[in-house]
Enzyme design. Structure first.
Site, mmCIF file in Angstrom:
data_model
loop_
_atom_site.group_PDB
_atom_site.id
_atom_site.type_symbol
_atom_site.label_atom_id
_atom_site.label_comp_id
_atom_site.label_asym_id
_atom_site.label_seq_id
_atom_site.Cartn_x
_atom_site.Cartn_y
_atom_site.Cartn_z
ATOM 1 C CD GLU A 26 3.247 -4.045 9.275
ATOM 2 O OE1 GLU A 26 4.552 -4.383 8.889
ATOM 3 O OE2 GLU A 26 3.367 -3.207 9.940
ATOM 4 C CE1 TYR A 103 2.660 -0.112 7.185
ATOM 5 C CE2 TYR A 103 2.533 -1.707 5.763
ATOM 6 C CZ TYR A 103 3.178 -1.168 6.721
ATOM 7 O OH TYR A 103 4.456 -1.576 7.234
ATOM 8 C CG ASP A 143 2.185 2.635 10.355
ATOM 9 O OD1 ASP A 143 2.889 3.683 10.354
ATOM 10 O OD2 ASP A 143 2.578 1.517 10.580
#
Length: 193
Positions: A26, A103, A143
């Site tokens: 991110e 991500y 993530d």
């Protein structure tokens, strides 16, 4: 990313922790910020850097790997255009292993991307990772946008329809584990909330 670099936070972290490889997710920066605005000059010269910026929307998603060691090869994305425009994956190949930072797309507050996430992204990304794993070891970071077990979320009851904790997302993560992937945090800390 811009703020972190301009304030010296990333540089301080690299100096203090001295990582061999750092995975970022991110990053929310675009090529113009990296090149024209000179953000890359803030990264210490002993590190190589590999940024994958979102092409479809400025200031959205993005991933990066910062490495003390030059990789044999670098791949941006997973080779599926539908996914790759969002800058969600960087893969660095080293002699004995790959490092992948990802991500994973969020299903969204109204779960409007749940079908895309679970039936397209997760399927294609798992195929990509398993293809790498067939060649050599893989360290997968990032993530992942999922709370796999009830222990992974503060209030599991009532959150079954929340992004990251839907039965569909949790099942897809289970399928990764069934393919031999290891949730290293849960492996090291089986009871930690």
């Amino acid at each position: 990313m811009k703020s972190v670099l301009e304030k010296g936070k990333l540089q301080a972290y690299l100096k203090e922790k001295n990582p061999d490889i750092l995975c970022l997710n991110e990053t929310k920066c675009d090529e113009d910020q990296l090149q024209a605005k000179g953000l890359l000059k803030w990264i210490p010269e002993e590190y190589s850097h590999y940024f994958n910026c979102c092409l479809s929307q400025k200031g959205y998603s993005g991933t990066a790997i910062i490495s003390r060691y030059k990789p044999i090869s670098v791949q941006y994305g997973i080779g599926v255009k539908e996914h790759d425009v969002e800058g969600r994956v960087v893969t660095c190949e080293y002699e004995n292993f790959y490092v992948v930072t990802s991500y994973v797309p969020n299903a969204g507050q109204k779960l409007d991307r749940l079908d895309y996430r679970t039936n397209k992204w997760d399927v294609d990304f798992k195929d990509y990772l398993n293809g790498l794993k067939a060649k050599k070891h893989v360290i997968w970071c990032g993530d992942l946008n999922v709370c796999h077990q009830e222990i992974d979320i503060h209030k599991p009851k009532g959150n079954e329809k929340s992004a990251g904790f839907t039965p569909e997302e949790r099942q897809r993560f289970t399928e990764f584990l069934e393919d031999g992937w290891v949730d290293s945090f849960r492996h090291l800390y089986p009871d930690k909330q």
